[in-house]
Design a protein around this motif. Structure first.
Motif: not given
Lengths: 366, 87
Positions: A85-97
């Motif tokens: 989930x943290x990895x996906x969260x990091x991905x989501x953060x990157x995607x968000x940025x």
């Protein structure tokens, strides 16, 4: 107290005190000894209880270890899930940025596009106005040309239509003439059928009259023939009696009797009933020729005539034959009139169809 | 027969000894110091015998006997304390 005077009283008191304390010490040591024994007993009990508790604790520790292992496994799984989930969260953060960056780029690009659209609209409006003006002029020219062309075509079509109208009028007149001729022909056929019906009715009246005459003749002839038959039967009876009595009968008597019998038969054959046809017979022949035109019926009537010639008929049979012939005549008259009416109706329907076809062609031209 | 029992019988039946007489008069310790001092200091059984006669027959206070008994008492108390402490 010590029983000596060698020791000073202080020493004696001291020893007495010591003895007293020793007694007290002894009591306390006894007490301690009992307590220590009780302690040992309690210790043994405690040791047994401790063993039991150790076993319980060991089993509970095993259970706890198992539970701990399970919980640790579950915790590991949850930790892996949380890592994912943290990895996906990091991905989501990157995607968000990235999304924010793209949104910013879109804003800038939308502003550019709006500017270009306004410029394009300005250019397009001017171009469209010019194109509309050019198109308007070309449309006007082409419309005028097309109107002229259509007018010419319409005038040509009108001329064609007039020609075709004239042709159809001629055809209608011809069809009208032919229908009138058909109607006249049909009326003639109907008149012929009515005339034939009246003729048949008069023939039937004559036929019934001849039948009545025949019946009267039979009424007169039947007693005579019965008398002749009675006489011949009596003769034969006499002969049979003579044969039975005297055995010999001359051949000349037989010949005489036979000739007499033959003469009687000939007389009966020459009777008006089986003679050459009278006026009624002529009417029958005429009716056969005129009305009995169908092959089977003619054959049947011929067969019946042959049968009548082969054997003599009784009056009842003859009356029945006459009745059948009358029924046949009625049916044929009705069939002829029905056929004529059906042909008239069919001709009218064909005329209506032709008229409809002509009208549809005329309407299609318009 | 044990020596203690024999001693008790002799004490009741037997005649008084010189040591006992000297003890009653209060001269025993002077006599021992004058004539048997070396033995008194080295031989512990003799010393014990002299003190026992003093304890039984002396009619006055003997400070040396007090000291001896007090030392003995101290020794025993010390032994008792050591035993109890070790225990």
């Amino acid at each position: 107290m010590l029983d000596t005077s060698a020791l000073s009283p202080d020493v004696k008191r001291l020893f007495a005190q010591v003895a007293k304390q020793a007694e007290q010490y002894k009591k306390s040591f006894d007490k301690i000894d009992t307590l220590s024994k009780q302690f040992l007993v309690d210790r043994e009990e405690m040791m047994t209880e401790l063993g039991e508790t150790r076993e319980n604790i060991a089993s509970s520790i095993q259970r706890l270890e198992k539970y701990a292992m399970d919980t640790v496994d579950e915790f590991k799984e949850k930790v892996e899930i949380t890592h994912r989930l943290y990895k996906e969260l990091d991905k989501i953060d990157r995607l968000k940025s990235d999304l924010f960056d793209i949104r910013e780029e879109l804003k800038t690009q939308s502003l550019d596009v709006a500017k270009t659209i306004t410029e394009f609209n300005m250019k397009a409006e001017s171009a469209v106005e010019r194109a509309i003006a050019q198109a308007k002029s070309t449309f006007d020219n082409s419309i005028n040309k097309e109107i002229e062309r259509i007018e010419g075509r319409v005038s040509r079509n009108l001329a064609k239509f007039e020609n075709t109208q004239k042709l159809h009028e001629r055809k209608l007149i011809a069809v009208d003439r032919s229908i009138k001729a058909e109607v006249k022909k049909l009326a003639g056929e109907i008149d012929y059928v009515y005339n034939s019906i009246t003729e048949i009715k008069s023939d039937l009246a004559n036929y019934f009259k001849s039948i009545i005459d025949k019946i009267q003749y039979f009424d007169e002839e039947v007693p005579r023939i019965s008398n002749l038959l009675d006489n011949s039967i009596e003769k034969y009876n006499h002969k049979i009696d003579a044969l039975g009595k005297g055995e010999s009968i001359s051949t000349s008597d037989r010949i005489v009797s036979k000739t007499a019998y033959d003469q009687e038969e000939m007389e009966t054959e020459e009777s008006p009933m089986f003679a050459t046809p009278t006026s009624v017979g002529v009417i029958e022949g005429e009716m056969d020729a005129d009305l009995f035109t169908f092959g089977d019926d003619n054959k049947k009537s011929k067969n019946k005539a042959i049968a009548n010639k082969r054997r003599p008929k009784t009056t009842e049979e003859k009356v029945e034959d006459i009745q059948e012939e009358l029924d046949d005549l009625d049916q044929k008259v009705m069939g002829a009139s029905g056929r004529n009416i059906a042909s008239f109706v069919m001709s009218m329907i064909s005329l209506a169809g032709v008229l409809l076809v002509v009208l549809s062609q005329v309407l299609n031209l318009f | 027969m044990k020596k203690e029992k024999l001693d008790r019988i002799l004490e009741k039946v037997g005649p008084k000894t010189v040591k006992e007489d000297l003890a009653e008069f209060g001269y025993l310790l002077e006599w021992v110091n004058q004539f048997m001092k070396e033995r008194f200091e080295t031989d512990s059984e003799f010393k014990m015998e002299i003190y026992t006669i003093l304890y039984k027959h002396s009619k006055r206070i003997e400070p040396e006997l007090d000291i001896y008994f007090l030392e003995h008492l101290l020794f025993n108390i010390d032994h008792f304390l050591r035993k109890t402490n070790n225990a």
